[in-house]
Design a protein around this motif. Structure first.
Motif, short mmCIF file in Angstrom:
data_model
loop_
_atom_site.label_atom_id
_atom_site.label_comp_id
_atom_site.label_asym_id
_atom_site.label_seq_id
_atom_site.Cartn_x
_atom_site.Cartn_y
_atom_site.Cartn_z
N GLY A 65 0.79 -1.21 0.00
CA GLY A 65 0.00 0.00 0.00
C GLY A 65 0.83 1.27 0.00
O GLY A 65 0.34 2.32 0.42
N LEU A 190 -10.30 -5.88 -4.81
CA LEU A 190 -10.23 -5.56 -3.38
C LEU A 190 -10.03 -6.82 -2.55
O LEU A 190 -9.34 -6.82 -1.53
CB LEU A 190 -11.50 -4.84 -2.95
CG LEU A 190 -11.41 -3.93 -1.72
CD1 LEU A 190 -10.31 -2.88 -1.93
CD2 LEU A 190 -12.74 -3.26 -1.47
N ARG A 193 -6.40 -7.74 -2.79
CA ARG A 193 -5.60 -6.82 -1.98
C ARG A 193 -5.70 -7.17 -0.49
O ARG A 193 -4.69 -7.18 0.23
CB ARG A 193 -6.09 -5.38 -2.20
CG ARG A 193 -5.42 -4.35 -1.33
CD ARG A 193 -4.03 -4.12 -1.78
NE ARG A 193 -3.39 -3.13 -0.93
CZ ARG A 193 -2.16 -3.16 -0.55
NH1 ARG A 193 -1.39 -4.17 -0.92
NH2 ARG A 193 -1.63 -2.21 0.18
N ALA A 194 -6.95 -7.48 -0.02
CA ALA A 194 -7.14 -7.83 1.38
C ALA A 194 -6.41 -9.13 1.72
O ALA A 194 -5.77 -9.25 2.77
CB ALA A 194 -8.63 -7.96 1.70
N ARG A 215 -9.26 -3.98 7.10
CA ARG A 215 -10.26 -3.05 6.58
C ARG A 215 -9.79 -1.61 6.67
O ARG A 215 -9.99 -0.79 5.77
CB ARG A 215 -11.56 -3.25 7.38
CG ARG A 215 -12.78 -2.50 6.85
CD ARG A 215 -12.98 -1.15 7.52
NE ARG A 215 -12.97 -1.27 8.96
CZ ARG A 215 -12.77 -0.24 9.76
NH1 ARG A 215 -12.55 0.99 9.27
NH2 ARG A 215 -12.74 -0.40 11.08
N LEU A 218 -7.29 -0.84 3.98
CA LEU A 218 -7.92 -0.72 2.67
C LEU A 218 -8.71 0.58 2.53
O LEU A 218 -9.17 0.90 1.45
CB LEU A 218 -8.86 -1.91 2.44
CG LEU A 218 -8.18 -3.28 2.26
CD1 LEU A 218 -9.22 -4.37 2.17
CD2 LEU A 218 -7.30 -3.28 1.03
N VAL A 228 -14.83 -7.97 4.80
CA VAL A 228 -13.40 -8.26 4.70
C VAL A 228 -13.09 -9.59 5.40
O VAL A 228 -12.32 -10.41 4.90
CB VAL A 228 -12.57 -7.11 5.32
CG1 VAL A 228 -11.10 -7.48 5.35
CG2 VAL A 228 -12.79 -5.84 4.52
#
Length: 232
Positions: A65, A190, A193-194, A215, A218, A228
């Motif tokens: 990130g 998403l 990514r999580a 969460r 993100l 999530v």
């Protein structure tokens, strides 16, 4: 399984062929620019290594990130050097009479590659600190000496009441539990990514990631925590 192996084999063969051609073009251009002997063979190695190192660092920072502008810049520089050599050796440039400007660029490439490789190697990496383990408090041990039991005397015992037993109140109606709110579906990007953040946390700390922490990283609202957690 065979289809998967066939696809992998085709990708590897294609990568080897493309890498060999690019390697040869870089060698020919460096040799034409006056870099003979072992130096002409070192140029393609330098360009390809900078390309791979910049790509790996860019992917690492994207998974964490973090902004990846620096690695992306060096990736584009190495890609331009490789692509430029391929185009230059396509017959558009007379390798017997290389322009002086191209000789200067080829001669200055080692300093540029060294500077870029140093920045990529010494860029700070952010690693999440593992959370301190919570040590539960010990429960008090029961006493081994039994407490003395007082036996009431006969005159202290309550007398039976002759009054009619009072009516028990009607039980209050039990409210139905609120229906379970299903988790909101997340986009595939998403979800990936999580899962990548959770895997990174598990690798660094050895413990499963907290869905609320994932969460927050993100940038989702608190109401998205069940969504999530459903994909971790």
């Amino acid at each position: 399984m065979r289809a998967h192996l066939a696809r992998v084999d085709a990708v590897i063969i294609q990568a080897v062929i493309a890498g060999a051609l690019s390697f040869s073009h870089l060698h020919d251009l460096a040799e034409a620019a006056g870099q003979g002997g072992w130096k002409a063979w070192a140029y393609p190695v330098s360009v390809d290594l900078l390309l791979v190192a910049a790509w790996r660092r860019m992917r690492e920072q994207q998974r964490a990130g973090q902004p990846a502008g620096g690695p992306r810049l060096w990736f584009l520089i190495a890609l331009a050097a490789s692509l430029g050599a391929n185009i230059a050796t396509a017959g558009l440039l007379d390798l017997g009479h290389v322009p002086a400007s191209l000789r200067v660029v080829v001669a200055g490439w080692p300093a540029v590659a060294f500077f870029g490789g140093t920045l990529l190697a010494h860029a700070p990496r952010t690693v999440e600190e593992p959370a301190a383990p919570v040590i539960p408090e010990p429960e008090p041990e029961p006493s081994s000496v039994p407490a003395a039991v007082d036996t009431p005397r006969s005159d202290e015992l309550p007398k039976a009441s002759t009054d009619p037993a009072p009516e028990e109140p009607a039980p209050s109606p039990v409210l139905a539990a609120p229906p379970h709110v299903p988790a909101v579906a997340l986009p595939p990007a998403l979800i990936d990514r999580a899962q990548a953040l959770a895997e990174e946390h598990r690798t660094a700390t050895g413990q499963p990631a907290d869905p609320d922490v994932v969460r927050t990283r993100l940038g989702l609202p608190p109401s998205m925590t069940p969504s999530v957690a459903a994909h971790l």
